[in-house]
Design a protein around this motif. Sequence first.
Motif, PDB file in Angstrom:
ATOM      1  N   GLN A 225       0.890  -1.191   0.080  1.00  0.00           N
ATOM      2  CA  GLN A 225       0.211   0.033  -0.085  1.00  0.00           C
ATOM      3  C   GLN A 225       0.911   1.161  -0.020  1.00  0.00           C
ATOM      4  O   GLN A 225       0.667   2.532  -0.765  1.00  0.00           O
ATOM      5  CB  GLN A 225      -0.744   0.014   1.001  1.00  0.00           C
ATOM      6  N   SER A 226       1.864   1.172   0.653  1.00  0.00           N
ATOM      7  CA  SER A 226       2.975   2.423   1.012  1.00  0.00           C
ATOM      8  C   SER A 226       3.500   2.698  -0.946  1.00  0.00           C
ATOM      9  O   SER A 226       3.708   3.606  -1.045  1.00  0.00           O
ATOM     10  CB  SER A 226       4.094   1.978   1.831  1.00  0.00           C
ATOM     11  N   GLU A 227       3.867   1.342  -1.195  1.00  0.00           N
ATOM     12  CA  GLU A 227       4.378   1.506  -2.569  1.00  0.00           C
ATOM     13  C   GLU A 227       3.582   2.207  -3.573  1.00  0.00           C
ATOM     14  O   GLU A 227       3.672   2.954  -4.428  1.00  0.00           O
ATOM     15  CB  GLU A 227       5.021   0.264  -3.051  1.00  0.00           C
ATOM     16  N   LEU A 228       2.316   1.675  -3.659  1.00  0.00           N
ATOM     17  CA  LEU A 228       1.169   2.108  -4.659  1.00  0.00           C
ATOM     18  C   LEU A 228       1.005   3.692  -4.286  1.00  0.00           C
ATOM     19  O   LEU A 228       0.965   4.446  -5.375  1.00  0.00           O
ATOM     20  CB  LEU A 228      -0.118   1.331  -4.351  1.00  0.00           C
ATOM     21  N   LEU A 229       0.749   4.208  -3.245  1.00  0.00           N
ATOM     22  CA  LEU A 229       0.319   5.500  -2.790  1.00  0.00           C
ATOM     23  C   LEU A 229       1.441   6.341  -3.241  1.00  0.00           C
ATOM     24  O   LEU A 229       1.210   7.333  -3.719  1.00  0.00           O
ATOM     25  CB  LEU A 229      -0.033   5.537  -1.387  1.00  0.00           C
ATOM     26  N   GLY A 230       2.760   5.868  -2.988  1.00  0.00           N
ATOM     27  CA  GLY A 230       3.962   6.534  -3.338  1.00  0.00           C
ATOM     28  C   GLY A 230       3.904   6.903  -4.918  1.00  0.00           C
ATOM     29  O   GLY A 230       4.203   7.911  -5.264  1.00  0.00           O
ATOM     30  N   ARG A 231       3.541   5.767  -5.492  1.00  0.00           N
ATOM     31  CA  ARG A 231       3.978   5.916  -6.935  1.00  0.00           C
ATOM     32  C   ARG A 231       2.520   6.852  -7.604  1.00  0.00           C
ATOM     33  O   ARG A 231       2.934   7.563  -8.262  1.00  0.00           O
ATOM     34  CB  ARG A 231       3.840   4.685  -7.852  1.00  0.00           C
ATOM     35  N   TRP A 232       1.526   6.622  -7.026  1.00  0.00           N
ATOM     36  CA  TRP A 232       0.636   7.512  -7.362  1.00  0.00           C
ATOM     37  C   TRP A 232       0.574   9.144  -6.936  1.00  0.00           C
ATOM     38  O   TRP A 232       0.353   9.756  -7.911  1.00  0.00           O
ATOM     39  CB  TRP A 232      -1.148   6.958  -6.883  1.00  0.00           C
ATOM     40  N   LEU A 233       0.946   9.131  -5.752  1.00  0.00           N
ATOM     41  CA  LEU A 233       1.482  10.531  -5.453  1.00  0.00           C
ATOM     42  C   LEU A 233       2.461  11.343  -6.271  1.00  0.00           C
ATOM     43  O   LEU A 233       2.316  12.495  -6.683  1.00  0.00           O
ATOM     44  CB  LEU A 233       1.714  10.807  -4.200  1.00  0.00           C
ATOM     45  N   THR A 234       3.484  10.401  -6.704  1.00  0.00           N
ATOM     46  CA  THR A 234       4.349  10.919  -7.736  1.00  0.00           C
ATOM     47  C   THR A 234       3.771  11.367  -8.964  1.00  0.00           C
ATOM     48  O   THR A 234       4.014  12.330  -9.729  1.00  0.00           O
ATOM     49  CB  THR A 234       5.475   9.874  -7.612  1.00  0.00           C
ATOM     50  N   ALA A 235       2.749  10.705  -9.342  1.00  0.00           N
ATOM     51  CA  ALA A 235       2.070  11.165 -10.859  1.00  0.00           C
ATOM     52  C   ALA A 235       0.781  12.010 -10.674  1.00  0.00           C
ATOM     53  O   ALA A 235       0.742  12.904 -11.620  1.00  0.00           O
ATOM     54  CB  ALA A 235       1.603   9.744 -11.367  1.00  0.00           C
ATOM     55  N   CYS A 236       0.321  11.942  -9.458  1.00  0.00           N
ATOM     56  CA  CYS A 236      -0.743  12.891  -9.229  1.00  0.00           C
ATOM     57  C   CYS A 236      -0.880  13.889  -8.216  1.00  0.00           C
ATOM     58  O   CYS A 236      -1.934  14.733  -7.901  1.00  0.00           O
ATOM     59  CB  CYS A 236      -1.904  12.064  -9.228  1.00  0.00           C
ATOM     60  N   GLY A 237       0.146  13.834  -7.434  1.00  0.00           N
ATOM     61  CA  GLY A 237       0.224  14.914  -6.401  1.00  0.00           C
ATOM     62  C   GLY A 237       0.092  16.364  -6.651  1.00  0.00           C
ATOM     63  O   GLY A 237       0.839  16.573  -7.896  1.00  0.00           O
ATOM     64  N   PRO A 238      -0.216  17.254  -6.203  1.00  0.00           N
ATOM     65  CA  PRO A 238      -1.059  16.928  -4.746  1.00  0.00           C
ATOM     66  C   PRO A 238      -2.210  16.575  -4.985  1.00  0.00           C
ATOM     67  O   PRO A 238      -3.133  16.768  -5.974  1.00  0.00           O
ATOM     68  CB  PRO A 238      -1.095  18.669  -4.157  1.00  0.00           C
ATOM     69  N   ALA A 239      -2.682  15.484  -3.937  1.00  0.00           N
ATOM     70  CA  ALA A 239      -3.977  14.962  -3.865  1.00  0.00           C
ATOM     71  C   ALA A 239      -4.455  14.840  -2.618  1.00  0.00           C
ATOM     72  O   ALA A 239      -3.608  14.839  -1.713  1.00  0.00           O
ATOM     73  CB  ALA A 239      -4.085  13.532  -4.314  1.00  0.00           C
ATOM     74  N   THR A 240      -5.599  14.829  -2.471  1.00  0.00           N
ATOM     75  CA  THR A 240      -6.536  14.995  -1.042  1.00  0.00           C
ATOM     76  C   THR A 240      -6.279  13.773  -0.738  1.00  0.00           C
ATOM     77  O   THR A 240      -6.706  12.628  -1.116  1.00  0.00           O
ATOM     78  CB  THR A 240      -7.877  15.882  -0.945  1.00  0.00           C
ATOM     79  N   GLU A 241      -6.925  13.580   0.591  1.00  0.00           N
ATOM     80  CA  GLU A 241      -7.130  12.287   1.194  1.00  0.00           C
ATOM     81  C   GLU A 241      -8.266  11.805   0.776  1.00  0.00           C
ATOM     82  O   GLU A 241      -8.596  10.487   0.484  1.00  0.00           O
ATOM     83  CB  GLU A 241      -7.506  12.480   2.988  1.00  0.00           C
ATOM     84  N   GLY A 242      -9.427  12.625   0.437  1.00  0.00           N
ATOM     85  CA  GLY A 242     -10.630  11.821  -0.437  1.00  0.00           C
ATOM     86  C   GLY A 242     -10.264  11.437  -1.831  1.00  0.00           C
ATOM     87  O   GLY A 242     -10.806  10.322  -2.196  1.00  0.00           O
TER      88      GLY A 242
END
Length: 400
Positions: A225-242
């Motif tokens: 989960q940490s790996e997935l979230l990290g990759r997605w934030l790299t692509a789509c950050g900033p992103a909200t908790e929602g």
Amino acid sequence: MNSGPRRHIGTAERRVRLALAHRLAPAARAEHAEDVARSLVALHGTDPATVYLGVGARLADPGPTVPDLERALYEDRTLVRMHGMRHTVFVFPTEFAATVHASTGLAVAAKARAGLLKDLTTGSDGRLTPEWLTEVEASALAALERRGEATVTELTVDEPRLKEQFTYGRGKSYEAEQTVSSRLMRVLGVEGRVVRGRPLGSWTSTQFRWAIAPPHPELPVAEAQSELLGRWLTACGPATEGDLKWWTGWKVTDVRRALAAVEAVPVSLDGGGTGYVMPDRVDAPDADPGPWAALLPGLDPTAMGWQERDWYCPPELRPALFDGSGNIGPTVWWGGRIVGGWAQRADGEVVWRLLDTAGGRAAERAVTAQAARLSAWAAGTRVTPRFRTPLEKELASTGS
């Protein structure tokens, strides 16, 4: 997570980040399909044409998109089509399959398996038992292993019991007869044991063969989960908790644990919200790519990437661009925001309409060029989105 003064990332900067990270600005375009998939983390695969059109929009040279993707998916196997977040089919880099499976697939698979067993036994009056299903499942997987790839119809030749039927939702308004094969292959898919292989028809076909999933290690859930979230934030950050909860399909506790694990940095957003970025993505991009235009397909991962979309999709445009279930259709982009939609007429001609004309003549010229680029790439192939929207249907029928 950082507790110091928060950096502010406004809408203008978010659009610049999107242009670069999602390879939509001309200077950021990729060389190969794998580059696009790694940049976006996942290519939405519910509509097969979305994968090809989405990659084509992001390649420096869109000419070889179809053979390049087919090579990656069916020959080199560097990309894999499998179930992922929210029980949805995506195309992922193969090396990322284990992360997706552990972070999102296991929980979905457990529910899918339990649901199948319950429906099978109650819907057949006990005739089809869990032990029976175990035998059929093993036989079907062995047949698929022997064949390499196969349609469900081909598998039923080897294992006729796949054709058995049971009643789903008995006594309910949605009562219907289901075939064991359709439900079982879906469950095996979310369990990461089988994947969709080469389609029966062209690249627009929705009829796929099945194949045994590539082997991958079993990862700890929290690590994945940490790996997935990290990759997605790299692509789509900033992103909200929602945004993160919606995209992953996780519980908010899982989202917060993963945010802490990757040391995500909170930032303030226009409108007063809080977003998160990876620690190495706090600073603004080095250069603004300037205005750019793109024609993206329905369900494109950029258009569907966030739950909170006002910063790139004005609310007043949504009735024309979304269907009744929340699926977005083909969109026209200008400078990091959606400004209209497009479609293909029966003869394959690409037609479009701007619903927001603030970009003036510059936007019109750029969109015209992108429509010509798409028409040349499609080379006469007509793509009808799986989920049709009001504007797409209107443009396809009138061409204006």
